[in-house]
Design a protein around this motif. Structure first.
Motif, short mmCIF file in Angstrom:
data_model
loop_
_atom_site.label_atom_id
_atom_site.label_comp_id
_atom_site.label_asym_id
_atom_site.label_seq_id
_atom_site.Cartn_x
_atom_site.Cartn_y
_atom_site.Cartn_z
N LEU A 63 0.84 -1.19 0.00
CA LEU A 63 0.00 0.00 0.00
C LEU A 63 0.88 1.25 0.00
N SER A 64 0.57 2.19 -0.89
CA SER A 64 1.28 3.47 -0.93
C SER A 64 0.27 4.60 -1.00
N ALA A 65 0.65 5.78 -0.54
CA ALA A 65 -0.23 6.93 -0.48
C ALA A 65 0.50 8.17 -0.99
N ALA A 66 -0.20 9.00 -1.75
CA ALA A 66 0.37 10.25 -2.28
C ALA A 66 -0.64 11.37 -2.04
N GLY A 67 -0.18 12.46 -1.43
CA GLY A 67 -1.06 13.56 -1.08
C GLY A 67 -1.19 14.60 -2.17
N ALA A 68 -2.39 15.18 -2.27
CA ALA A 68 -2.67 16.32 -3.14
C ALA A 68 -3.54 17.27 -2.34
N SER A 69 -4.02 18.33 -2.97
CA SER A 69 -4.86 19.28 -2.26
C SER A 69 -6.18 18.63 -1.89
N THR A 70 -6.44 18.47 -0.60
CA THR A 70 -7.67 17.88 -0.03
C THR A 70 -7.93 16.48 -0.54
N ARG A 71 -6.91 15.77 -1.06
CA ARG A 71 -7.09 14.43 -1.57
C ARG A 71 -5.82 13.61 -1.37
N ILE A 72 -5.99 12.32 -1.08
CA ILE A 72 -4.86 11.40 -1.01
C ILE A 72 -5.17 10.19 -1.88
N ASP A 73 -4.24 9.85 -2.77
CA ASP A 73 -4.42 8.75 -3.71
C ASP A 73 -3.70 7.51 -3.18
N LEU A 74 -4.41 6.38 -3.19
CA LEU A 74 -3.87 5.12 -2.69
C LEU A 74 -3.74 4.11 -3.82
N THR A 75 -2.70 3.28 -3.76
CA THR A 75 -2.55 2.13 -4.65
C THR A 75 -2.05 0.96 -3.82
N TRP A 76 -2.41 -0.27 -4.24
CA TRP A 76 -1.96 -1.46 -3.53
C TRP A 76 -1.89 -2.64 -4.50
N ARG A 77 -1.32 -3.75 -4.03
CA ARG A 77 -1.22 -4.95 -4.85
C ARG A 77 -2.30 -5.94 -4.44
N ASP A 78 -2.98 -6.51 -5.42
CA ASP A 78 -4.02 -7.52 -5.20
C ASP A 78 -3.36 -8.90 -5.21
N ASN A 79 -3.39 -9.60 -4.08
CA ASN A 79 -2.75 -10.91 -3.96
C ASN A 79 -3.73 -12.07 -3.88
N SER A 80 -5.00 -11.81 -4.11
CA SER A 80 -6.02 -12.84 -3.97
C SER A 80 -6.81 -12.99 -5.27
#
Length: 348
Positions: A63-80
């Motif tokens: 899981l990783s997170a990146a901040g922007a103005s009033t928003r945070i974008d998340l990405t992760w790996r699907d292992n199932s």
């Protein structure tokens, strides 16, 4: 172990050319497994154990997170391969987490919007099934939103905007900068629209249209009807968003027999701030409110070649508006009132 779940000595299953035998002297104790080469019968309990291992609900990772103005974008790996979706949890202190959203199967990104500026948030994600099974959580990822007054987003161009990366709009809804994308293909009835939209106004005048000619692409569209009535009725789909810069692209089509005498305001509406009501212009310092409405042509002003239902035009309440009751911006650059080339060409 109860009587019905006891394992008896000598039970075996075969896996290709190998045999797994279960051996135990006491059927209530944990059995041991041995690999052999003899082909034997397949007991149901070991088939279940192997299947359960092969199709386990594995936790997502990275899981990783990146901040922007009033928003945070998340990405992760699907292992199932068996999850029905993912649950997103958020915290301000990295101790007390609460679930803020769920996304569907195989989705590996999410944008948490409407956050405070210059604030740190913590996130974690887990997979789930519709039967109530959940996996363990990912690592905790944290990010900080940026200033409330970010650098303005460059205006997209035909060759450099978001849509240019998604031919035919395929997959555009998964782009972290896209707040809402809806092709209406997943809906079977109007009540389902609130899964993505904040509100459906007058749903009795809204339907999912599937007939040939009623949709731009795909097989479905949302159709709204305007009843003939002495009282104003406004059918609408509404989406509340919190962002500093907003670009909208919509495919809309008017029925060939659509015609309303006089000015009317039916179409795609974008607004912000607290609307003061008809006849009250937006403050000229840009601190008040705005309205931009893509609507059908204003009756009485028909450019050459136009026939009903007419061309689309913009109806605008904005800081440089010329009329207390809003400006009408036409495709050829003309503005009514009072007429002539308008400030929307001078202040794009």
């Amino acid at each position: 172990m109860d009587e019905g779940n006891k394992l008896r000595e000598g039970k075996m299953i075969s896996l290709k050319n190998k045999t797994v035998s279960v051996e135990t002297r006491d059927s209530c104790k944990t059995p041991t497994l041995k690999i052999g080469t003899t082909m034997k019968r397949l007991p149901a309990i070991l088939i279940f154990l192997l299947a359960n291992s092969a199709f386990a609900l594995n936790a997502p990772s990275n899981l990783s997170a990146a901040g922007a103005s009033t928003r945070i974008d998340l990405t992760w790996r699907d292992n199932s391969t068996v999850e029905d979706g993912f649950q997103i949890f958020r915290s301000r202190d990295n101790i007390n987490f609460s679930k803020v959203a769920s996304v569907g199967q195989d989705v590996t990104r999410y944008s948490s919007t409407g956050l405070l500026a210059n604030a740190k948030y913590y996130f974690k994600v887990r997979s789930y099934t519709n039967t109530g099974t959940v996996s363990s959580f990912t690592n905790v990822a944290a990010a900080t939103t940026t200033s409330a007054s970010p650098t303005p987003t460059p205006t997209p161009t035909a060759s450099g905007g978001i849509a240019s990366r998604y031919p035919g709009d395929r997959g555009i809804g998964y782009d972290p900068d896209v707040i809402l994308a809806d092709d209406f293909e997943s809906y079977t009835n109007v009540s389902q629209l609130t899964l993505k939209w904040s509100k459906v106004a007058h749903p009795e005048h809204v339907r999912i249209a599937t007939e040939t000619g009623t949709h731009f692409a795909g097989a479905k569209a949302v159709e709204m009807s305007l009843p003939i009535s002495s009282k104003e009725v406004g059918a609408a789909l509404e989406k509340d968003v919190k962002t500093d810069t907003l670009f909208v692209r919509v495919y809309e089509k008017w029925a060939s027999n659509y015609y309303v005498t006089g000015s009317n305001h039916n179409g795609i509406h974008i607004s912000g701030g607290t609307l003061a009501g008809p006849g009250t212009p937006a403050p000229d310092n840009g601190t008040g409110f705005f309205i931009f409405l893509l609507q059908n042509i204003l009756s009485g002003r028909q450019p050459a070649g136009m026939t009903p239902p007419g061309y689309d035009q913009i109806y605008a309440y904005w800081p440089k508006q010329r009329s207390d009751f809003g400006d009408h911006w036409f495709p050829d650059g003309w503005v009514v009132p009072p007429g002539g080339k308008g400030d929307w060409l001078l202040y794009p």
